[in-house]
Write an enzyme that holds these catalytic residues in place. Structure first.
Site, PDB file in Angstrom:
ATOM      1  N   GLU B  56       0.871  -1.187   0.000  1.00 49.16           N
ATOM      2  CA  GLU B  56       0.000   0.000   0.000  1.00 49.16           C
ATOM      3  C   GLU B  56       0.900   1.225   0.000  1.00 49.16           C
ATOM      4  O   GLU B  56       1.795   1.353   0.834  1.00 49.16           O
ATOM      5  CB  GLU B  56      -0.921   0.024   1.221  1.00 49.16           C
ATOM      6  CG  GLU B  56      -2.159  -0.852   1.036  1.00 49.16           C
ATOM      7  CD  GLU B  56      -3.192  -0.634   2.138  1.00 49.16           C
ATOM      8  OE1 GLU B  56      -3.006   0.277   2.976  1.00 49.16           O
ATOM      9  OE2 GLU B  56      -4.192  -1.384   2.172  1.00 49.16           O
ATOM     10  N   ASP B  67      -6.112  10.422   8.843  1.00 49.80           N
ATOM     11  CA  ASP B  67      -4.877   9.768   9.258  1.00 49.80           C
ATOM     12  C   ASP B  67      -4.473  10.167  10.663  1.00 49.80           C
ATOM     13  O   ASP B  67      -4.696  11.300  11.083  1.00 49.80           O
ATOM     14  CB  ASP B  67      -3.745  10.136   8.287  1.00 49.80           C
ATOM     15  CG  ASP B  67      -3.905   9.437   6.956  1.00 49.80           C
ATOM     16  OD1 ASP B  67      -4.086   8.196   6.955  1.00 49.80           O
ATOM     17  OD2 ASP B  67      -3.890  10.122   5.916  1.00 49.80           O
ATOM     18  N   TYR B 182     -11.296  -3.433   3.322  1.00 51.85           N
ATOM     19  CA  TYR B 182     -10.384  -3.081   4.416  1.00 51.85           C
ATOM     20  C   TYR B 182     -11.241  -2.749   5.639  1.00 51.85           C
ATOM     21  O   TYR B 182     -11.938  -1.750   5.663  1.00 51.85           O
ATOM     22  CB  TYR B 182      -9.577  -1.869   3.945  1.00 51.85           C
ATOM     23  CG  TYR B 182      -8.407  -1.424   4.808  1.00 51.85           C
ATOM     24  CD1 TYR B 182      -8.188  -1.941   6.078  1.00 51.85           C
ATOM     25  CD2 TYR B 182      -7.505  -0.489   4.325  1.00 51.85           C
ATOM     26  CE1 TYR B 182      -7.112  -1.527   6.825  1.00 51.85           C
ATOM     27  CE2 TYR B 182      -6.426  -0.061   5.072  1.00 51.85           C
ATOM     28  CZ  TYR B 182      -6.233  -0.578   6.330  1.00 51.85           C
ATOM     29  OH  TYR B 182      -5.170  -0.152   7.086  1.00 51.85           O
TER      30      TYR B 182
END
Lengths: 389, 278, 389, 278
Positions: B56, B67, B182
């Protein structure tokens, strides 16, 4: 959740459920008579609404054109329109069973408004603020603490508004079960832009009633500053169906559009995705968000509410720009000729109104949304004038 | 419409499934351009050499609100050095010159992609050898044009699922997602959260009722032991923050010309310990 | 011009003619429909009146006694009740043909209010301020300048309020033909005490109408802080004839009455003559006026309006005291529990209300005149808490 | 009721009127206690020795809002050294031990007098040898008790008149005033104003239509020449600020024990120049 191609929900999956919850709750309560009654009661008794309209006769005479009127949001509790929305969202949060609210703030105004309503409704409050802003806005930090809020200093990135927003978002994700995120403007993922507009449209609804009473008719033009755009949407929205009324949003041209140091996202930006919605953004060729500049902290934002993007595209509203210098001149005029110290945000709307008024006739009317008072800005103005205290 | 059969991601998972001893795929995450532009491709190869099944690659964005602090630091460093989406694609192409097999997944935000244009992005990404794209802030509702553009070029759109995702949501993602899904913690910024393996297992069971492609898990994995536990229930183990911290420490005092080597060496060594535990 | 033995005209002959003129002008215009209409228009559109009444439910619940309501003068333009009076006097000055106004100020609040109305009405404005206060209140000095006023630094004596008053008086004497002196409280020679009260009684008149609407009935007690006493007279006066309503004025006990460091002129003072009227004064055995102390600059005055002296003597109003410490505690309660940062002046009234509420029943009502907002005071509060910014 | 015939003020003016060469009375003003407590009585004697006909003695008050900066400075210095009304009366009594003839007029504010009590003040003042009292902030309207108390002890209440005083006002003052009336400029704080002698003369004429007692004038007199001009139209010339400045300068660098002598010497010398010009 869209305004033409703008708006929408652009967030990580971790926030989707919370936004679904919020959307459902807002849909349920927005027309609930008890909710509406409580909201209106708070606006009246806590905020001090209705805010009056005011004829700036002295200044209008000096300009010698259209009559300029102000919608006096500066008279609201905490000194700006921001609190209208904070109350609406806090009441909603309470109904959703959330006892904690969070907010992000740059110059501190939305933080103070959020801390204020949190105190009023007995909610726990965290305000995220870049550590650089904490340093620069010590008085507002202290205000928030007096109001019982916890100010969370954010040390990442440029340590300013953007980083505070990122951190607030992260905190929300992590604590979404019991925490409500009070966004302060008509941006963010759906339902925020529409919801914040709805909570702010009391400004325009009042003006619609007040102008015929006080001035004999509706204004020819309504002018409001646009950063994120909540004060402008609040006054524009009820006028959207009044086709004869021109709606003018005013963006910050900072040092001048040609210098690149500005915050005119609608004027010089391009569509993109930021902070949960699609809208006009100031970005580079790679899609990185650019640094903006304005003497007014509240306009210093690289995006804009998606409904403004739509109103621009369809032509129902027009968007002009005003430089720092023009805004400061209007600030001083308003102080000296009307005895009102306007917020620097509002000073942009004033400068635009002055420009337009000059070429209009004395029987025409411009209504400016005086979105906030300028006590918070006098240090900035003084510094510009070389004065330190 | 299903992903093209020759997609490297599908082939990788198929190979792992077909192996005698089945194990979860190991998916390390690094930010493109961190610790430096030149270090990225060697680092990718080092990760593959030490057991990475899928890579990734984070695409730096100025406002990475999903994030955590570690990933944000890494992408900010890359941004500061001028990294951008075009350059990321060039890095992938450079990687592909020496590695035709390991799938590469880009992970980032919508705006740089929109700025390039969905069609152009998909075409250039495919040409560079990108196999999947995870765009954090493209929700399924807003993804029609995006997934269509990727599909036209055989790139898998990868989506997130969270503990709060409703059954309806899982179905929606199942219909759109290709490559793998995911699953992230509700404490859902990257690098955060603690590991409740029983809870993860229950969630994966619910997800697999609708999602037929592999499901990766990517939070709370700090070492070989936690990777092994996740690997016992997930189809893929994604490792990001801890790997970035390892690289950060390795290059902290390194001379500029030594950065690429030190990063590759340290990252590879650490990843190997994880791979050995799977 | 008298309230029992108090009030009167105690000035040098040089001011007598100006006061006669003022008395006649005020007598002529106070009931003039055009004057009244203009005054009310300004209060509505410029000041933002009516100010609401507000139920401090959260705080009342915590105290567990009477229900505390606020009269929200903090929401007025410029942030306090002061502006009501300044507008009235400026309108009067204009009718008297005076194009210049002067005022004295200590912490700067009355100076800012005067500068504000002077700007609004296009009058020249000089504000006298001790040079020590100029130093301490730099932000308010800058506000006045922004509003176009000239701030005249006074370097004599202690360089604070008293000296500024003396200097303003001297300037008035010297320029009495074209200059109007806007006194900021219900003191000074006749007609000031009655006139200022009349301009402030809009506070009580509104409350008389609002309380039955909002709370179902008139309050049992009305509480207001007393420095010079204009906010208190403003809310008391319309209630004077409502015998069932207790009227409570609150003086500053500073460090405590026993320490001598206080400003409780009605409680511990004796009658005397100062600043043009006879009233209760804090004075030594020789008739020299004493230094006072209060954390609140607005209460830090050695005299009190003569009508309060009279209300005390005849027993229609009662006067209590609150220390700095008690006022600060109430300040913090109000911030944290109601989301309102009150002025330190108003915090004295709040502290008294809290004390009284505790021994009253939950179906009783105390109406507090929240005379101003506390943004001006946060530096003082911070300093007390050992915080500097 | 008229002032008692043996009032020193009346006798002084009568003597001046009866003199071969009529001239205006010279009335210097000093603040009691300035430049020091001990200096005051010697200073008073020095002023008399150099031509003063009447002495005005300022009673220090904490809030002298009708005084200009020079007088305010003087009274503040006196206050700072503990001067008060009781002590002023003691100083007058001390002066009287050596001077039975020169009238002494106290000039001050109402509050110290009220604090002492009107009756007690009048009695003590008379006993000390005070002849007149000018209380700046007692207007005729508020003076009934005050003038009655003074009258009971044969002390003259002295009132001010200004250019703005109406005819009615002049009549009111004429009815109450004893000793003399003090005409001040509209620029009416002490020590201020400029001299327009024609205007003063017109005003005095108007005042004298109602006021039969002497009229003093007290502003704009900075030197012998201006004193002479005022003396040509007024019954008395009052000199304050300039005299105080003269004393200030004289004692500026003086040793403590020399202050009284230096003040007396300088004040006397300067006053003599004025007296000689009258």
């Amino acid at each position: 959740g869209h305004f033409g191609p703008y708006g929408g929900v652009f967030v990580g999956e971790t926030l989707v459920h919370a936004l679904d919850e919020l959307r459902d709750a807002y849909a349920r309560y927005r027309d609930d008579p008890e909710f509406v009654t409580e909201f209106e009661y708070e606006l009246r008794h806590f905020v001090g609404r209705p805010s009056p309209v005011y004829h700036a006769r002295h200044w209008s005479e000096q300009i010698g054109g259209a009559q300029i009127w102000f919608k006096r949001e500066d008279l609201n509790h905490t000194g700006a329109h921001k609190v209208n929305n904070c109350i609406g969202q806090a009441l909603l949060a309470r109904r959703m069973g959330k006892r904690k609210v969070i907010a992000e703030t740059g110059a501190g105004q939305h933080g103070v408004a959020t801390a204020t309503v949190a105190a009023r409704f007995g909610m726990e409050c965290k305000v995220f603020m870049g550590s650089e802003d904490v340093r620069r806005q010590a008085a507002n930090v202290y205000r928030m603490k007096l109001l019982g809020a916890e100010v969370c200093e954010v040390d990442s990135g440029s340590r300013t508004l953007k980083d505070a927003m990122n951190e607030a978002m992260r905190h929300w994700v992590t604590n979404v079960e019991d925490t409500y995120y009070i966004i302060g403007t008509v941006a963010g993922p759906h339902p925020y832009p529409a919801m914040v507009r709805d909570f702010q449209m009391v400004i325009g609804c009042e003006a619609l009633v007040q102008m015929p009473e006080a001035a004999g008719r509706q204004p020819d033009v309504v002018v409001a500053a646009v950063g994120g755009g909540s004060n402008a949407m609040g006054i524009f929205y009820p006028y959207l169906t009044h086709d004869a009324v021109r709606l003018v949003g005013v963006e910050a041209a900072g040092d001048g559009l040609e210098t690149g140091r500005h915050a005119a996202s609608l004027t010089l930006g391009t569509p993109g995705v930021l902070h949960g919605n699609r809208t006009y953004l100031l970005q580079d060729v790679h899609g990185q968000i650019q640094e903006t500049h304005s003497v007014s902290a509240g306009l210093d934002y690289p995006g804009v509410g998606p409904e403004h993007a739509w109103l621009k595209d369809v032509g129902r509203a027009e968007y002009q720009t005003v430089t720092d210098t023009e805004a400061l001149a209007a600030f001083h005029d308003c102080c000296r000729l009307e005895g009102i110290i306007p917020a620097l945000e509002s000073s942009h709307a004033l400068a635009c109104a002055r420009r337009m008024a000059a070429s209009m006739s004395p029987d025409q009317i411009i209504l400016v949304n005086l979105s906030g008072r300028g006590d918070k800005d006098i240090h900035t103005v003084a510094e510009r004038g070389g004065i330190v205290f | 419409m299903s992903a093209q059969p020759d997609n490297r991601i599908d082939r990788t998972f198929a190979a792992l499934r077909a192996a005698e001893r089945r194990r979860a795929a190991l998916v390390p995450y690094i930010a493109a351009g961190d610790p430096s532009d030149e270090a990225t491709v060697p680092l990718m190869h080092a990760l593959v050499a030490n057991g990475a099944d899928i890579l990734e690659l984070g695409v730096p964005f100025s406002d990475p609100s999903a994030d955590g602090p570690v990933v944000q630091r890494a992408t900010q460093r890359a941004l500061d050095r001028g990294m951008n989406l075009s350059r990321v694609l060039e890095l992938v192409a450079a990687f592909r010159r020496d590695d035709q097999n390991t799938p590469v997944v880009l992970m980032g935000y919508a705006n740089p992609i929109e700025r390039m244009g969905l069609g152009q992005f998909a075409a250039r990404a495919a040409e560079a050898g990108v196999d999947g794209v995870l765009t954090v802030d493209y929700t399924p509702e807003e993804s029609a044009d995006y997934t269509a553009a990727l599909a036209r070029h055989g790139i898998a759109p990868i989506f997130l699922l969270a503990p709060t995702s409703s059954e309806q949501r899982i179905r929606q993602v199942a219909a759109l997602a290709r490559g793998y899904v995911y699953y992230v913690s509700l404490k859902g910024v990257t690098g955060a959260g603690h590991l409740d393996i029983d809870d993860v297992e229950r969630r994966l069971t619910a997800i697999r009722e609708h999602v037929t492609i592999p499901v990766g898990v990517g939070f709370g994995i700090r070492d070989a032991a936690s990777a092994a536990r996740i690997g016992g229930v997930a189809d893929a183990v994604v490792i990001g923050s801890k790997l970035i911290e390892t690289i950060e420490q390795a290059v902290a005092d390194a001379a500029p010309q030594a950065v690429a080597d030190k990063a590759a060496e340290a990252a590879g060594a650490w990843l190997k310990t994880v791979r050995d535990a799977l």
